[in-house]
Scaffold this active site. Structure first.
Site, mmCIF file in Angstrom:
data_model
loop_
_atom_site.group_PDB
_atom_site.id
_atom_site.type_symbol
_atom_site.label_atom_id
_atom_site.label_comp_id
_atom_site.label_asym_id
_atom_site.label_seq_id
_atom_site.Cartn_x
_atom_site.Cartn_y
_atom_site.Cartn_z
ATOM 1 N N PRO A 46 0.791 -1.240 0.000
ATOM 2 C CA PRO A 46 0.000 0.000 0.000
ATOM 3 C C PRO A 46 0.822 1.289 0.000
ATOM 4 O O PRO A 46 0.264 2.376 -0.195
ATOM 5 C CB PRO A 46 -0.823 -0.078 1.300
ATOM 6 C CG PRO A 46 -0.676 -1.453 1.801
ATOM 7 C CD PRO A 46 0.588 -1.999 1.234
ATOM 8 N N GLU A 47 2.125 1.195 0.239
ATOM 9 C CA GLU A 47 2.920 2.437 0.293
ATOM 10 C C GLU A 47 3.050 3.059 -1.083
ATOM 11 O O GLU A 47 3.232 2.377 -2.075
ATOM 12 C CB GLU A 47 4.321 2.165 0.869
ATOM 13 C CG GLU A 47 4.331 1.625 2.275
ATOM 14 C CD GLU A 47 3.718 2.565 3.313
ATOM 15 O OE1 GLU A 47 3.459 3.742 2.985
ATOM 16 O OE2 GLU A 47 3.477 2.109 4.442
ATOM 17 N N PHE A 49 4.466 6.042 -4.031
ATOM 18 C CA PHE A 49 5.704 6.331 -4.751
ATOM 19 C C PHE A 49 6.740 7.077 -3.895
ATOM 20 O O PHE A 49 7.912 6.724 -3.892
ATOM 21 C CB PHE A 49 5.348 7.181 -5.975
ATOM 22 C CG PHE A 49 6.502 7.572 -6.834
ATOM 23 C CD1 PHE A 49 7.288 6.622 -7.450
ATOM 24 C CD2 PHE A 49 6.797 8.910 -7.054
ATOM 25 C CE1 PHE A 49 8.342 6.980 -8.270
ATOM 26 C CE2 PHE A 49 7.849 9.286 -7.879
ATOM 27 C CZ PHE A 49 8.623 8.324 -8.484
ATOM 28 N N ASN A 50 6.304 8.080 -3.177
ATOM 29 C CA ASN A 50 7.278 8.955 -2.520
ATOM 30 C C ASN A 50 7.843 8.389 -1.229
ATOM 31 O O ASN A 50 8.941 8.757 -0.824
ATOM 32 C CB ASN A 50 6.688 10.353 -2.340
ATOM 33 C CG ASN A 50 6.591 11.022 -3.697
ATOM 34 O OD1 ASN A 50 7.602 11.287 -4.329
ATOM 35 N ND2 ASN A 50 5.369 11.235 -4.190
ATOM 36 N N ASP A 337 4.487 17.250 -12.143
ATOM 37 C CA ASP A 337 3.871 18.150 -11.154
ATOM 38 C C ASP A 337 4.895 18.571 -10.096
ATOM 39 O O ASP A 337 4.974 19.729 -9.710
ATOM 40 C CB ASP A 337 2.700 17.435 -10.448
ATOM 41 C CG ASP A 337 1.363 17.708 -11.126
ATOM 42 O OD1 ASP A 337 1.298 18.602 -11.995
ATOM 43 O OD2 ASP A 337 0.373 17.028 -10.767
ATOM 44 N N PHE A 355 4.737 13.279 -0.807
ATOM 45 C CA PHE A 355 4.790 13.955 -2.103
ATOM 46 C C PHE A 355 5.294 15.395 -1.896
ATOM 47 O O PHE A 355 6.168 15.877 -2.609
ATOM 48 C CB PHE A 355 3.367 13.964 -2.695
ATOM 49 C CG PHE A 355 3.274 14.333 -4.146
ATOM 50 C CD1 PHE A 355 3.104 13.370 -5.115
ATOM 51 C CD2 PHE A 355 3.317 15.662 -4.553
ATOM 52 C CE1 PHE A 355 2.990 13.706 -6.460
ATOM 53 C CE2 PHE A 355 3.207 16.016 -5.887
ATOM 54 C CZ PHE A 355 3.042 15.036 -6.837
HETATM 55 O O1 GFB Z 1 3.421 9.746 -3.354
HETATM 56 P P1 GFB Z 1 2.680 9.323 -2.199
HETATM 57 O O2 GFB Z 1 3.262 8.256 -1.404
HETATM 58 O O3 GFB Z 1 2.380 10.578 -1.300
HETATM 59 O O4 GFB Z 1 1.240 8.835 -2.700
HETATM 60 P P2 GFB Z 1 1.648 10.770 0.098
HETATM 61 C C1 GFB Z 1 0.369 9.672 -3.303
HETATM 62 C C2 GFB Z 1 0.187 9.347 -4.777
HETATM 63 O O5 GFB Z 1 -0.980 10.061 -5.204
HETATM 64 C C3 GFB Z 1 1.332 9.871 -5.662
HETATM 65 C C4 GFB Z 1 -0.740 10.738 -6.416
HETATM 66 O O6 GFB Z 1 2.342 8.961 -5.898
HETATM 67 C C5 GFB Z 1 0.602 10.247 -6.943
HETATM 68 O O7 GFB Z 1 0.394 9.113 -7.744
HETATM 69 N N1 GFB Z 1 -0.644 12.191 -6.152
HETATM 70 C C6 GFB Z 1 -0.696 12.838 -4.962
HETATM 71 C C7 GFB Z 1 -0.501 13.113 -7.118
HETATM 72 N N2 GFB Z 1 -0.592 14.159 -5.139
HETATM 73 C C8 GFB Z 1 -0.464 14.367 -6.469
HETATM 74 C C9 GFB Z 1 -0.300 15.525 -7.291
HETATM 75 O O8 GFB Z 1 -0.227 16.650 -6.831
HETATM 76 N N3 GFB Z 1 -0.181 15.321 -8.623
HETATM 77 C C10 GFB Z 1 -0.218 14.084 -9.182
HETATM 78 N N4 GFB Z 1 -0.078 13.980 -10.500
HETATM 79 N N5 GFB Z 1 -0.389 12.975 -8.454
HETATM 80 C C11 GFB Z 1 0.713 8.512 1.126
HETATM 81 C C12 GFB Z 1 0.175 7.316 0.375
HETATM 82 O O9 GFB Z 1 0.609 9.587 0.245
HETATM 83 O O10 GFB Z 1 -0.073 8.774 2.228
HETATM 84 C C13 GFB Z 1 -0.061 6.148 1.261
HETATM 85 O O11 GFB Z 1 1.074 6.898 -0.617
HETATM 86 C C14 GFB Z 1 -0.910 6.523 2.421
HETATM 87 O O12 GFB Z 1 -0.693 5.153 0.511
HETATM 88 C C15 GFB Z 1 -0.292 7.717 3.123
HETATM 89 O O13 GFB Z 1 -2.194 6.821 1.928
HETATM 90 C C16 GFB Z 1 -1.179 8.195 4.243
HETATM 91 O O14 GFB Z 1 2.584 10.676 1.239
HETATM 92 O O15 GFB Z 1 0.917 12.051 -0.095
#
Ligand code: GFB
Length: 394
Positions: A46-47, A49-50, A337, A355
């Protein structure tokens, strides 16, 4: 403890010598079959990309730091494909998103698909360590770095969808503490060539925020095609052709799961435009152009756009064409982005989003004053803690 450490290191080097053949840091002279070893890991499905980028850094630093301790050792870090990410649909190699040659300037890495295709027979991992948290992390009220081999665990991964990867032995390990402790597990079987850790997110950074951390972070350059697309957008719509733009304010507006599960930390849909307007007036009063990166739904996007337009702003989103989406995938669009956000005169992020953290790091590398970077959207009412400042160490 010193003796144990010495024994482990000696064993590691002995194993390296057995296999003769070393990778240099750029991994250019590390041919398959020349005796190198492969360090593999995966991350809790579930984790996003970032966070996965952060886990990569933990492993990369673990390897690089050991290399620095003396002789070169012949391990290569295998880049786990971006497979079945919760927010994305497809599994992809790292070169889609990153400049892999730049990663190699920090530590020898190799894409999994290269390891698999270089192997004549189906890939058999010598040992798969399935890491799990201890039930009680604070035994006697103290958090100690430790590991214990147990007989109870289940590998819940799928080897990134490769059905020709198998394992000789699976070992269950309760683990807590710094990632460098994984060397102790590896040293138990010095002849192993392919070693994998499942749940790579469990071990912690050895050097979060230090120069070592930033050296590794700087090597994580994005794929040049993505950067080019982002820069073209900045030039065309945000009227800037330099690294540190003065023409626009950027916002990372995290919605979806954050909007419902972290309502106490984020503004309401209606409150967002008002807040951005206030932030702009307080910090960059001359700027009337805003770039918004978001995962919000189309309806939410339209609402925010209209609200901001009514307040007198020119609002921009990066909306990929069908061809761009096909080519870059969700992950590439997310990186575009991030790049656009990172060049803005002023940036506002979302509390506790990785992110947002990665954009802040990018801005630190670009050399923006930290007051323009560590800012966040607040809930409409109630407390709003200031974001931690993780400033660069050169
Ligand atoms: O990157 P990420 O781990 O950040 O996961 P968080 C969020 C994903 O949502 C990104 C999309 O990899 C993108 O695919 N996403 C979020 C976005 N913000 C944007 C944006 O501004 N532009 C675009 N194009 N895509 C974590 C989650 O999110 O938060 C975990 O990965 C969990 O699953 C945790 O929900 C609480 O750290 O924001």
């Amino acid at each position: 403890l010193v003796i144990l450490h010495f024994l482990i290191i000696t064993q590691l080097f002995a194993a390296a010598k057995d296999d003769n053949g070393f990778c240099d840091a750029s991994a250019k002279h590390c041919k398959p079959g020349s005796g190198e070893k492969f360090l593999m890991y995966d991350v809790n499905p579930p984790e996003g990309f970032n966070l996965r980028r952060d886990v990569y850094m933990r492993f990369a630093i673990m390897l690089a730091e050991t290399q620095k301790m003396g002789k070169k050792i012949n391990w290569r870090l295998v880049l786990p494909p971006w497979h079945r990410l919760y927010h994305w649909k497809s599994g992809l190699p790292w070169n889609k998103f990153f400049d892999v040659n730049s990663l190699k300037t920090y530590v020898p890495v190799i894409e999994l698909q290269e390891v698999v295709s270089n192997s004549i027979t189906p890939l058999k991992i010598d040992r798969l360590y399935v890491l799990q948290n201890y039930e009680n992390a604070f035994e006697d009220g103290v958090f100690h770095d430790k590991w214990t081999i147990t007989d109870d665990c289940k590998y819940d991964g799928l080897f990134w969808g490769y059905n020709n990867i198998t394992v000789k032995e699976t070992v269950c390990v309760n683990f807590q503490g710094k990632i460098s402790k994984l060397w102790e597990l590896i040293a138990l079987h010095p002849k192993d060539k392919y070693v994998m850790f499942s749940h790579g997110e469990i071990p912690l950074h050895t050097s979060y925020g230090t120069k070592t951390y930033w050296d590794c972070r700087k090597s994580m350059k994005f794929n040049t095609g993505l950067v080019k697309t982002a820069k073209n957008f900045i030039l065309q719509f945000l009227n800037c052709k330099i690294e540190k733009c003065t023409t626009y304010l950027s916002v990372h507006w995290r919605r979806r799961d954050f909007a419902y599960s972290r309502g106490k930390d984020v503004p309401s849909l209606q409150g967002t435009a008002k807040q951005i307007d206030q932030i702009a007036k307080d910090n960059v009063p001359d700027i009337k152009t805003i770039f918004i990166a978001t995962d919000a739904s189309e309806t939410e996007v339209r609402t925010l756009e209209n609200d901001l337009k009514e307040l007198g702003y020119k609002v921009n989103f990066f909306i990929p064409s069908k061809k761009e989406l096909e080519m870059y995938k969700d992950g590439g669009i997310a990186i575009i982005d991030q790049v656009i956000c990172s060049h803005a005169a002023f940036f506002v992020g979302t509390h506790d989003s990785t992110f947002t953290f990665r954009i802040q790091e990018e801005r630190e590398i670009l050399g923006f004053p930290s007051s323009t970077t560590f800012n966040r959207l607040c809930p409409d009412t109630g407390k709003c803690e200031k974001p931690s400042k993780w400033t660069i160490v050169n």
